[in-house]
Design an enzyme around this catalytic site. Sequence first.
Site, PDB file in Angstrom:
ATOM      1  CB  VAL A   6       1.256   5.555  -1.945  1.00  0.00           C
ATOM      2  CG1 VAL A   6       1.806   6.925  -1.577  1.00  0.00           C
ATOM      3  CG2 VAL A   6      -0.215   5.664  -2.332  1.00  0.00           C
TER       4      VAL A   6
ATOM      5  CG  ASN B 169      -2.531   5.162   4.758  1.00  0.00           C
ATOM      6  OD1 ASN B 169      -1.879   4.364   4.086  1.00  0.00           O
ATOM      7  ND2 ASN B 169      -3.303   4.779   5.751  1.00  0.00           N
TER       8      ASN B 169
ATOM      9  CD  GLN C 235      -3.153   0.873   2.066  1.00  0.00           C
ATOM     10  OE1 GLN C 235      -3.337  -0.230   2.582  1.00  0.00           O
ATOM     11  NE2 GLN C 235      -3.967   1.887   2.275  1.00  0.00           N
ATOM     12  CG  ASP C 236       1.586   4.154   2.912  1.00  0.00           C
ATOM     13  OD1 ASP C 236       1.412   5.305   3.308  1.00  0.00           O
ATOM     14  OD2 ASP C 236       1.526   3.161   3.673  1.00  0.00           O
ATOM     15  N   PRO C 237       4.806   3.074   1.860  1.00  0.00           N
ATOM     16  CG  PRO C 237       6.440   4.369   0.832  1.00  0.00           C
ATOM     17  CD  PRO C 237       4.965   4.295   1.051  1.00  0.00           C
TER      18      PRO C 237
END
Length: 247
Positions: A144, A153, A82-84
């Site tokens: 992302v 997020n 999803q994101d780092p």
Amino acid sequence: MTDQPDLFGLAPDAPRPIIPANLPEDWQEALLPEFSAPYFHELTDFLRQERKEYTIYPPAPDVFNALRYTPLGEVKVLILGQDPYHGPNQAHGLSFSVRPGVRVPPSLRNIYKELTEDIPGFVAPKHGYLRSWAEQGVLLLNAVLTVRAGQANSHQGKGWEHFTDAVIKAVNAKEERVVFILWGSYARKKKKLITGKNHVVIESGHPSPLSEQYFFGTRPFSKTNEALEKAGRGPVEWQLPATVTEE
């Protein structure tokens, strides 16, 4: 005068492409429309300003490491995150992976637990550095690619999703089989982008401790290798080196 017609029939100059350094040529070619698009220029401006005001992960040189380590022509598996990670020294551009010497995060610990059950002889390493997977053709992509320190997020909806959808579409356009591994509801929404007749989608709950009961026992790694071998593609060696150093 702005509503006057262009007497010479010339379109306004398109923005010059912003191509990340050291990107494999096949990614440069496939993603050139994205690098030239207004949204990507706006995203670049946004990130430039963000880095002036906040700590952003991963560091700028590492943002596109997923594409650097896994050229488009070599992709045979895509694992979508999803994101780092948003903690210090964790994120380095590969989904689920952390730098050598950094504590293995809970989701990755659960991935190792599943590997131990799924792949005979797998021994979980003490590190969480997954570069050896990337170098075998496993594209470790986050939807992302950047995040503010400590703010999960925080860079959603800024343009990265448009870019990484284009990455997924470029992989989907490959004729040879690719296995797409989608963990959790966020990743599974991307299934609609995967239309290639030769591809295989493996989906389940996310390996996070919050949803691990929907992840354990799903055997995604052996299923991936079975699908690759059926298509005449070599399996992934999921066993990671016992010791690693960051290059």
